[in-house]
Scaffold this active site. Structure first.
Site, short mmCIF file in Angstrom:
data_model
loop_
_atom_site.label_atom_id
_atom_site.label_comp_id
_atom_site.label_asym_id
_atom_site.label_seq_id
_atom_site.Cartn_x
_atom_site.Cartn_y
_atom_site.Cartn_z
CE LYS A 127 -34.71 -2.29 -26.84
NZ LYS A 127 -34.00 -3.44 -26.24
CE1 TYR A 169 -34.60 -0.87 -30.37
CE2 TYR A 169 -34.59 1.29 -29.34
CZ TYR A 169 -34.03 0.05 -29.51
OH TYR A 169 -32.90 -0.29 -28.81
#
Length: 238
Positions: free
Chosen positions: A146, A142
């Site tokens: 990002k 993740y």
């Protein structure tokens, strides 16, 4: 630019932050809101234009750009979190997160940049995360996706400046949505984040730090990586 009277497309518009963007856009007087989701049957908002869209599908993205040629503001909100580490985690899940969280906004931007340019420039808003600036042992996929989206935001801001497209990045900690419902930690309301993000479109800000956590994380970027990690652990009481 003014939200009032604008035509806006929101990805991941069926729940959480995306659904709140839709409501706030309606309250601010947007002329038309395209509410995009993989399953349009899950979109509950009234007075919107549902749009079937999986941001990992190049074909559906192309179809969306063709169907929504009047868009002036693109909100790249759709995203996932699988809790996958980079070294020991399932490679397919890592790729799925990158496809959704990075390639999704990238392909949406590439498809809609000409649309925005032909409609006067407009704006693109990317929902990023404070996790673009730090990571945890189990959150590598993740965080990597990002971090890539953060750079996507900064790069496209430069590339699209000539056509008058304003690009905004939104960073935040935990938002009170289904994605983090099992976590016992301070969370901001989706309405608070959506309002701050839309304010940035209207005021011309380039970056939104949506809560105290995002501001805290960014303040430590000059630290050595392990020192930054330890600072975060201390803040979490770990």
């Amino acid at each position: 630019m003014d939200i009032k009277g604008a035509v806006v497309l929101v990805t991941g518009a069926n729940r959480g932050i995306g659904a709140e963007f839709v409501e706030q856009l309606k309250r601010r007087g947007a002329a038309k809101v395209y509410a995009a989701a993989r399953d349009v049957g899950t979109i509950e908002a009234d007075g919107v234009h549902p749009l079937e869209l999986d941001v990992t599908s190049a074909g559906q993205i192309a179809a969306a750009a063709a169907a929504a040629g009047d868009v002036q503001v693109l909100i790249n909100n759709a995203g996932i979190s699988t809790g996958t580490p980079l070294v020991s985690g399932d490679e397919a899940m890592i790729r799925h997160e990158m496809d959704t969280n990075f390639y999704g906004p990238l392909l949406m931007t590439r498809a809609f940049a000409p649309v925005l340019g032909s409609n006067g420039g407009g704006a693109i808003l990317n929902v990023v995360s404070a996790l673009s600036w730090f990571t945890t042992p189990t959150g590598g996929a993740y965080a990597a996706s990002k971090a890539a989206t953060w750079m996507l935001t900064d790069s496209t801001r430069l590339e699209l400046a000539a056509q008058g497209t304003h690009v905004v990045g939104v960073h935040m900690g935990l938002v009170d949505t289904d994605m983090v419902k099992g976590m016992d930690a301070p969370k901001i309301a989706p309405s608070e984040l959506a309002n701050a993000a839309l304010d940035a479109i209207e005021s011309g800000e380039a970056e939104v730090l949506g809560d105290d956590w995002a501001r805290f994380i960014k303040s430590g970027l000059a630290l050595e990586p392990m020192a930054r990690y330890e600072q975060i652990l201390g803040a979490l009481g770990a």
